[in-house]
Design an enzyme around this catalytic site. Structure first.
Site, mmCIF file in Angstrom:
data_model
loop_
_atom_site.group_PDB
_atom_site.id
_atom_site.type_symbol
_atom_site.label_atom_id
_atom_site.label_comp_id
_atom_site.label_asym_id
_atom_site.label_seq_id
_atom_site.Cartn_x
_atom_site.Cartn_y
_atom_site.Cartn_z
ATOM 1 N N GLU A 55 -24.325 51.842 74.612
ATOM 2 C CA GLU A 55 -25.543 51.132 75.050
ATOM 3 C C GLU A 55 -26.216 50.625 73.788
ATOM 4 O O GLU A 55 -27.012 51.336 73.173
ATOM 5 C CB GLU A 55 -26.472 52.097 75.803
ATOM 6 C CG GLU A 55 -25.891 52.657 77.092
ATOM 7 C CD GLU A 55 -25.926 51.656 78.241
ATOM 8 O OE1 GLU A 55 -26.548 50.586 78.089
ATOM 9 O OE2 GLU A 55 -25.330 51.948 79.283
ATOM 10 N N CYS A 66 -34.578 47.786 73.961
ATOM 11 C CA CYS A 66 -33.290 47.088 73.919
ATOM 12 C C CYS A 66 -33.344 45.863 74.823
ATOM 13 O O CYS A 66 -32.650 44.874 74.583
ATOM 14 C CB CYS A 66 -32.172 48.022 74.335
ATOM 15 S SG CYS A 66 -32.498 48.839 75.898
HETATM 16 P P1 NAD Z 1 -29.840 53.505 65.332
HETATM 17 O O1 NAD Z 1 -28.524 52.851 65.568
HETATM 18 O O2 NAD Z 1 -30.411 53.448 63.975
HETATM 19 O O3 NAD Z 1 -29.752 55.061 65.715
HETATM 20 C C1 NAD Z 1 -29.391 55.478 67.004
HETATM 21 C C2 NAD Z 1 -28.770 56.860 66.934
HETATM 22 O O4 NAD Z 1 -27.484 56.774 66.326
HETATM 23 C C3 NAD Z 1 -29.560 57.877 66.099
HETATM 24 O O5 NAD Z 1 -29.511 59.123 66.742
HETATM 25 C C4 NAD Z 1 -28.789 57.899 64.786
HETATM 26 O O6 NAD Z 1 -28.924 59.092 64.075
HETATM 27 C C5 NAD Z 1 -27.370 57.728 65.283
HETATM 28 N N1 NAD Z 1 -26.410 57.173 64.319
HETATM 29 C C6 NAD Z 1 -26.623 56.198 63.423
HETATM 30 N N2 NAD Z 1 -25.475 55.911 62.782
HETATM 31 C C7 NAD Z 1 -24.518 56.711 63.280
HETATM 32 C C8 NAD Z 1 -23.118 56.886 63.028
HETATM 33 N N3 NAD Z 1 -22.488 56.162 62.108
HETATM 34 N N4 NAD Z 1 -22.443 57.804 63.752
HETATM 35 C C9 NAD Z 1 -23.074 58.528 64.700
HETATM 36 N N5 NAD Z 1 -24.381 58.433 64.973
HETATM 37 C C10 NAD Z 1 -25.108 57.525 64.272
HETATM 38 O O7 NAD Z 1 -30.857 52.875 66.397
HETATM 39 P P2 NAD Z 1 -32.428 53.049 66.513
HETATM 40 O O8 NAD Z 1 -33.100 52.316 65.413
HETATM 41 O O9 NAD Z 1 -32.773 54.473 66.753
HETATM 42 O O10 NAD Z 1 -32.699 52.284 67.906
HETATM 43 C C11 NAD Z 1 -32.833 50.898 68.028
HETATM 44 C C12 NAD Z 1 -31.545 50.261 68.494
HETATM 45 O O11 NAD Z 1 -31.082 50.886 69.686
HETATM 46 C C13 NAD Z 1 -31.733 48.796 68.863
HETATM 47 O O12 NAD Z 1 -30.619 48.074 68.418
HETATM 48 C C14 NAD Z 1 -31.792 48.823 70.381
HETATM 49 O O13 NAD Z 1 -31.459 47.613 71.004
HETATM 50 C C15 NAD Z 1 -30.814 49.907 70.686
HETATM 51 N N6 NAD Z 1 -31.035 50.483 72.017
HETATM 52 C C16 NAD Z 1 -30.158 50.151 73.008
HETATM 53 C C17 NAD Z 1 -30.380 50.643 74.278
HETATM 54 C C18 NAD Z 1 -29.454 50.288 75.415
HETATM 55 O O14 NAD Z 1 -29.509 50.963 76.428
HETATM 56 N N7 NAD Z 1 -28.625 49.263 75.296
HETATM 57 C C19 NAD Z 1 -31.461 51.482 74.533
HETATM 58 C C20 NAD Z 1 -32.312 51.808 73.494
HETATM 59 C C21 NAD Z 1 -32.096 51.287 72.227
#
Ligand code: NAD
Length: 512
Positions: free
Chosen positions: A266, A300
């Site tokens: 997602e 998102c």
């Molecule tokens: P992010 O990608 O920085 O972090 C999200 C999660 O992933 C965190 O828990 C982080 O620790 C983890 N993470 C980061 N790199 C990783 C890796 N290499 N391996 C495993 N885990 C890892 O995102 P954010 O800044 O917290 O959130 C914003 C983003 O999330 C935006 O792009 C938004 O569109 C997206 N988002 C999507 C949805 C959806 O349902 N499509 C919902 C909410 C947010």
């Protein structure tokens, strides 16, 4: 809400120093790096504790696996009863959880309460689902045979979540997983650890009073990307559900694919609204406003691109600018505030950089400045931006996780739909129109290429009853309602021969 985050945590039962690991109901102090949780509201420190280590990942996965072996045998309607009780506990703590969400994620009170309501809604949905995990009976081509499908529990589910929906995303995954007979290991965003600790505490309390719930049905592990990566690598976690940015999804998908596991992704969106010449403009302004500036543009599904028919563009722009001028921006806990802060300084810098780039690419920027008032201390408050763009340049094709609304003009609907689909992301979309032909064209196979396509409803703010997710670089996953539950189970196809003959499929003869 008049009480502090600490009072809210206490009312939920989080009274001790926060701990980074919950091995089922047992809290364990982490031995990893120091994590300082800061509030986007004023930059104040909410908690300081040590993160989990890589060694903790093995421990929680083993516990979740042992719990799974027991939980999978509990009848699904009883598993539903467990989730019903979780829903009751969430109702009881709705205001407490919302307070924690506001302090940690910076959401305005209305939206924080709405997020907890989403958790309650998915509980209700999952309870009903617990009696509807239907398999099909299929007509067999062989006489005296029955062909059928069953859906069985899958195993421990790894949930990696983003900061902007710090409690609901976990609930969308966990509640379905629980009724499906799975156990859960949650790796929340390191930006919102207290939200996760509060949710785990609520599950622990319910689990301790539910005899069939094994210890380890729900587990928590707090840390950064390396902890998420270790979870993604683990062979005993058959499904990783990851919510976050596209680069994160790409990394997780690659890691999970290497071990041939399943991932449910997602990821980021770049959501657009097409406004046709027949649209109700008053409704368009209201729906565009909520979608573009709600959660300070950090959803998102936030509206990022407005594709407007040239005949109404000036009128719509002027109405939108007027609305933006009057936005109540400030402390999200104050009644009346509609736009709270960005999550951190980095988000602010990313927004300012995007606005600068947009200008270089021909954009005319309205608003978008930082609100620098001493009362906000270290909070990052901005005036949401409207940017008139000459076309869909590079910057418009990226998801900048901040309140920037790019406005572009079009002449024909074909041209608008082409522009709409010409970005790498494919999450949510909308058309504002009173013309049924235009609406149907947008929803048709040649219309919007997104996972969510709405008519006269903005792209932001989905209901839990539908399957949620998007195409292309958004990752293709589906969570929440409809038949999204199938991702959390394994399907077996069974053939039963109740005859005295042994006919082979496809009419093959294989007799000696
Ligand atoms: P992010 O990608 O920085 O972090 C999200 C999660 O992933 C965190 O828990 C982080 O620790 C983890 N993470 C980061 N790199 C990783 C890796 N290499 N391996 C495993 N885990 C890892 O995102 P954010 O800044 O917290 O959130 C914003 C983003 O999330 C935006 O792009 C938004 O569109 C997206 N988002 C999507 C949805 C959806 O349902 N499509 C919902 C909410 C947010």
């Amino acid at each position: 809400m008049t009480y502090s985050i600490h009072e809210a945590l206490q009312r939920i039962g989080v009274v001790d120093q926060p701990a980074a690991v919950a091995v089922g109901t047992k809290w364990q102090t982490g031995a990893g790096e120091l994590l300082t949780g800061k509030s986007p509201i004023d930059g104040s420190t909410l908690a300081t504790f040590n993160e989990a280590t890589l060694g903790d990942v093995g421990l929680v996965v083993d516990t979740a696996q042992s719990a799974f072996l027991k939980w999978r045998e509990v009848p699904a309607p009883r598993r539903g009863e467990f989730v019903r009780l979780l829903g009751e506990a969430l109702r009881e703590h709705k205001a407490d959880l919302a307070t924690i969400v506001s302090w940690e994620a910076g959401k305005i009170t209305q939206e924080a309460i709405g997020e907890v309501q989403e958790m309650i809604d998915i509980c209700d949905f999952a309870v009903g689902l617990s009696r509807q995990l239907y398999g099909k009976t299929i007509a067999s081509e062989r006489p005296g045979h029955r062909l059928m499908e069953q859906w069985h529990p899958l195993g421990p589910i790894g949930v990696i979540s983003a900061f902007n929906f710090p409690v609901a995303v976990w609930a969308w995954n966990a509640m379905l997983a629980f009724v499906c007979g799975d156990t859960v290991i949650w790796k929340p965003s390191e930006k919102t650890p207290l939200c996760a600790i509060a949710c785990q505490q609520i599950v622990n309390q319910v689990a301790q009073n539910f005899p069939e719930a094994p210890n380890g049905i729900s587990n928590l592990i707090i840390g950064g990307a390396e902890i998420g990566n270790a979870l993604a690598e683990h062979h005993d976690v058959p499904l990783i559900s990851a919510t976050g940015s596209i680069p994160m999804g790409r990394a997780v998908a690659t890691t999970v694919a290497k071990r041939l596991g399943r991932s449910l992704l997602e990821l980021g969106g770049n959501n657009a609204m097409i406004v046709t010449e027949s649209a109700d403009l008053e409704m368009t302004v209201r729906s565009a406003l909520f979608s573009a500036v709600g959660t300070c543009g950090q959803r998102c599904t936030s509206l990022r691109r407005l594709i407007v028919h040239e005949s109404i563009a000036d009128q719509l722009l002027s109405a939108l600018k007027n609305a933006y001028q009057r936005l109540p921006i400030g402390n999200p806990l104050e009644p009346g505030t509609l736009v709270g802060p960005l999550v951190d300084q980095r988000a602010l810098e990313t927004m300012q950089h995007a606005l600068k780039t947009a200008k270089q690419q021909g954009g005319i920027v309205h608003f978008g400045h930082q609100i620098d008032e001493t009362e906000y201390a270290d909070g990052c408050y901005v005036h949401p931006a409207i940017v008139e763009m000459p076309g869909q340049t590079d910057i418009v094709q990226q998801e900048t996780f901040a309140p920037i609304l790019y406005v572009m003009r079009y002449r024909t609907l074909d041209e608008a739909i082409e522009m709409h689909n010409a970005v790498p992301q494919g999450l949510s979309s909308a058309i504002m129109t009173n013309d049924i032909r235009q609406a149907e064209q947008f929803l048709s196979p040649a219309g919007s290429d997104c996972g969510i396509a709405n008519v006269n409803v903005g792209p932001s703010g989905a209901e839990i009853g539908g399957a949620f997710g998007g195409e292309k670089e958004t990752g293709g996953g589906r969570e929440s309602g409809s038949d999204a539950w199938k991702a959390y189970m394994r399907r077996t196809t069974n053939t039963i021969n109740y005859s005295t003959e042994l006919p082979l499929a496809q009419g093959i003869k294989f007799d000696l």
